[in-house]
Design a protein around this motif. Structure first.
Motif, PDB file in Angstrom:
ATOM      1  N   HIS A 111      -6.867  -0.912  14.198  1.00 55.82           N
ATOM      2  CA  HIS A 111      -7.335   0.468  14.132  1.00 55.82           C
ATOM      3  C   HIS A 111      -8.340   0.706  15.243  1.00 55.82           C
ATOM      4  O   HIS A 111      -9.283  -0.062  15.410  1.00 55.82           O
ATOM      5  CB  HIS A 111      -7.973   0.747  12.781  1.00 55.82           C
ATOM      6  CG  HIS A 111      -7.006   0.629  11.642  1.00 55.82           C
ATOM      7  ND1 HIS A 111      -7.369   0.767  10.337  1.00 55.82           N
ATOM      8  CD2 HIS A 111      -5.671   0.391  11.638  1.00 55.82           C
ATOM      9  CE1 HIS A 111      -6.308   0.618   9.565  1.00 55.82           C
ATOM     10  NE2 HIS A 111      -5.261   0.384  10.333  1.00 55.82           N
ATOM     11  N   GLU A 148      -2.945  -5.714  13.855  1.00 56.33           N
ATOM     12  CA  GLU A 148      -3.186  -5.372  12.444  1.00 56.33           C
ATOM     13  C   GLU A 148      -2.623  -6.469  11.548  1.00 56.33           C
ATOM     14  O   GLU A 148      -3.121  -6.716  10.461  1.00 56.33           O
ATOM     15  CB  GLU A 148      -2.453  -4.067  12.103  1.00 56.33           C
ATOM     16  CG  GLU A 148      -3.195  -2.812  12.448  1.00 56.33           C
ATOM     17  CD  GLU A 148      -2.687  -1.645  11.626  1.00 56.33           C
ATOM     18  OE1 GLU A 148      -3.201  -1.425  10.523  1.00 56.33           O
ATOM     19  OE2 GLU A 148      -1.762  -0.952  12.085  1.00 56.33           O
ATOM     20  N   ARG A 164      -6.191  -7.485   5.127  1.00 60.89           N
ATOM     21  CA  ARG A 164      -5.873  -6.312   4.305  1.00 60.89           C
ATOM     22  C   ARG A 164      -4.986  -6.721   3.153  1.00 60.89           C
ATOM     23  O   ARG A 164      -4.128  -7.600   3.295  1.00 60.89           O
ATOM     24  CB  ARG A 164      -5.227  -5.220   5.150  1.00 60.89           C
ATOM     25  CG  ARG A 164      -4.121  -5.689   6.077  1.00 60.89           C
ATOM     26  CD  ARG A 164      -4.545  -6.131   7.465  1.00 60.89           C
ATOM     27  NE  ARG A 164      -5.187  -5.095   8.260  1.00 60.89           N
ATOM     28  CZ  ARG A 164      -4.540  -4.056   8.774  1.00 60.89           C
ATOM     29  NH1 ARG A 164      -3.251  -3.935   8.605  1.00 60.89           N
ATOM     30  NH2 ARG A 164      -5.184  -3.161   9.486  1.00 60.89           N
ATOM     31  N   ASP A 215       2.886  -2.681   9.078  1.00 64.13           N
ATOM     32  CA  ASP A 215       2.217  -3.059   7.826  1.00 64.13           C
ATOM     33  C   ASP A 215       3.267  -3.439   6.778  1.00 64.13           C
ATOM     34  O   ASP A 215       3.218  -4.517   6.187  1.00 64.13           O
ATOM     35  CB  ASP A 215       1.369  -1.895   7.280  1.00 64.13           C
ATOM     36  CG  ASP A 215       0.118  -1.630   8.114  1.00 64.13           C
ATOM     37  OD1 ASP A 215      -0.171  -2.416   9.034  1.00 64.13           O
ATOM     38  OD2 ASP A 215      -0.563  -0.628   7.826  1.00 64.13           O
ATOM     39  N   ASN A 240       1.571   4.941   6.244  1.00 65.33           N
ATOM     40  CA  ASN A 240       1.024   4.689   4.909  1.00 65.33           C
ATOM     41  C   ASN A 240       0.176   5.844   4.394  1.00 65.33           C
ATOM     42  O   ASN A 240       0.135   6.090   3.186  1.00 65.33           O
ATOM     43  CB  ASN A 240       0.170   3.409   4.931  1.00 65.33           C
ATOM     44  CG  ASN A 240       1.025   2.153   5.024  1.00 65.33           C
ATOM     45  OD1 ASN A 240       2.200   2.164   4.669  1.00 65.33           O
ATOM     46  ND2 ASN A 240       0.442   1.080   5.496  1.00 65.33           N
ATOM     47  N   TYR A 295      -6.838  -0.222   2.331  1.00 67.33           N
ATOM     48  CA  TYR A 295      -7.909   0.537   2.995  1.00 67.33           C
ATOM     49  C   TYR A 295      -7.609   2.021   3.147  1.00 67.33           C
ATOM     50  O   TYR A 295      -8.519   2.817   3.308  1.00 67.33           O
ATOM     51  CB  TYR A 295      -8.249  -0.080   4.356  1.00 67.33           C
ATOM     52  CG  TYR A 295      -7.058  -0.294   5.250  1.00 67.33           C
ATOM     53  CD1 TYR A 295      -6.478  -1.546   5.356  1.00 67.33           C
ATOM     54  CD2 TYR A 295      -6.486   0.760   5.963  1.00 67.33           C
ATOM     55  CE1 TYR A 295      -5.382  -1.754   6.164  1.00 67.33           C
ATOM     56  CE2 TYR A 295      -5.389   0.562   6.762  1.00 67.33           C
ATOM     57  CZ  TYR A 295      -4.833  -0.691   6.862  1.00 67.33           C
ATOM     58  OH  TYR A 295      -3.728  -0.872   7.648  1.00 67.33           O
ATOM     59  N   TYR A 296      -6.330   2.391   3.081  1.00 67.93           N
ATOM     60  CA  TYR A 296      -6.016   3.828   3.194  1.00 67.93           C
ATOM     61  C   TYR A 296      -6.742   4.610   2.107  1.00 67.93           C
ATOM     62  O   TYR A 296      -7.287   5.690   2.346  1.00 67.93           O
ATOM     63  CB  TYR A 296      -4.500   4.058   3.115  1.00 67.93           C
ATOM     64  CG  TYR A 296      -3.813   3.537   4.340  1.00 67.93           C
ATOM     65  CD1 TYR A 296      -3.730   4.313   5.488  1.00 67.93           C
ATOM     66  CD2 TYR A 296      -3.308   2.245   4.385  1.00 67.93           C
ATOM     67  CE1 TYR A 296      -3.149   3.827   6.641  1.00 67.93           C
ATOM     68  CE2 TYR A 296      -2.727   1.741   5.534  1.00 67.93           C
ATOM     69  CZ  TYR A 296      -2.649   2.533   6.657  1.00 67.93           C
ATOM     70  OH  TYR A 296      -2.091   2.043   7.803  1.00 67.93           O
TER      71      TYR A 296
HETATM   72 FE   LIG Z   1      -2.471   0.189   8.764  1.00 65.72          FE
END
Ligand SMILES: [Fe+2]
Length: 338
Positions: free
Chosen positions: A40, A88, A130, A170, A204, A224-225
């Protein structure tokens, strides 16, 4: 808005290089290092700004996706302008490592991250992590109806009830973990059932928005979204909750974000210093204090207190360098998902 701050930032950089530069590293490094960044942007930017302030080493970011930048590095080979690659998810690191493009990381750097968050070969390292989650709308799915395993989403009762973003790195990392844990046949069967049962969205955040709006009951995303949205207005997550699969289920997969130094780097000392810094005390502590809401992976490093602690996720043990993105793409294509 961004440009207004540029002159100030460059001035700050110049001042900090003059004041704080450890001469040995910064002196022969006028043009700094180039980081191909698939993490990110805002997270990497917080790291880079502080790193440059402390060391005087300039960093130029080239942003893109895991697969996009991984493939670009493979194509560029030894003439790549990149010094460092950040991702990521780990499958893109393996892609680059398989092309023999990474230099071994310094032993002092490897020591900073526990063995479970980095491949044993030491050519790249975990920089953050994550967790896979099932985001759901409690008005559509009761607690008792939640899937026990990610594998359950292949069952007929889940037809038309869940979403994912299959084109994203992801989601493909989650499938690569399933492949590693359950084998090729079970994964392909699951993907074929997914094709029948799920609704595709791009990204996502879009999956979570759809769940929040009641368009779909649940979705497979990373944690984390939800936390990033909650830390802002919460408007895309207020009607949702997160379900953690735990029990070493493929749905409890914790994906490792990777960092590595390219063997072709013209600034290997500075590039090694950057990876050492982000996996070190200051870099990892920023994961506790900033709003990226990714997990810290450094030895004794704490994550943001709003998150379910990493050691409570009961994630399956997966050797990060074994995750096979090419096979995943093949299987997903065969199942009609790509
Ligand atoms: Fe992501």
């Amino acid at each position: 808005m961004k440009n207004r701050f540029l002159p100030f930032c460059s001035l700050a950089l110049v001042i900090s290089s003059v004041l704080a530069a450890p001469a040995a590293l910064a002196a022969d490094n006028d043009d700094g290092i180039v980081v191909y960044n698939a993490q990110h942007e805002n997270l990497t930017k917080t790291w880079v700004d502080e790193f440059t302030k402390e060391t005087g080493i300039k960093v130029t970011l080239r942003n893109g996706g895991d697969t996009e930048l991984g493939n670009q590095l493979v194509q560029e080979g030894s003439v790549s302008p990149a010094d460092v690659f950040l991702t990521e998810n780990s499958p893109a690191m393996t892609l680059v490592d398989n092309a023999k493009l990474f230099a071994p990381l310094d032993a002092d750097t490897l020591k900073q991250v526990p063995a479970r968050f980095r491949p044993a070969h030491g050519r790249w390292i975990g920089i953050a992590a994550r967790s896979t989650v099932f985001v759901y709308n409690p008005s559509k799915i009761s607690h008792a109806q939640l899937p026990v395993s990610l594998m359950d989403l292949a069952k007929p009762e889940w037809k038309g009830r869940w979403a994912a973003s299959p084109s994203g790195a992801d989601f493909q990392a989650i499938v690569s973990a399933m492949l590693s844990l359950k084998g090729e046949k079970a994964t392909l069967d699951w993907l074929k059932a997914m094709k029948t049962n799920f609704t595709p969205y791009k990204g996502n955040s879009t999956v979570m928005k759809a769940v929040n709006a009641g368009q779909i009951d649940g979705g497979v995303i990373y944690h984390y979204y939800y936390f990033v949205d909650q830390s802002k207005t919460g408007e895309n997550s207020k009607n949702t909750q997160l379900h953690y699969f735990k029990h070493q289920d493929p749905g409890a997969f914790v994906s490792i974000s990777g960092g590595g130094v390219l063997a072709s780097s013209k600034h290997p000392k500075q590039a090694q210093a950057f990876i050492k810094w982000i996996t070190g005390k200051t870099g990892q502590d920023m994961l506790r204090t900033n709003t990226a809401f990714e997990y810290a992976v450094g030895e004794h490093a704490a994550s943001n207190e709003k998150l379910v602690p990493l050691d409570q996720l009961d994630a399956p043990a997966v050797e990060p360098s074994s995750l096979n993105s090419q096979k995943v793409t093949e299987l997903m294509t065969e199942a009609g998902l790509l």
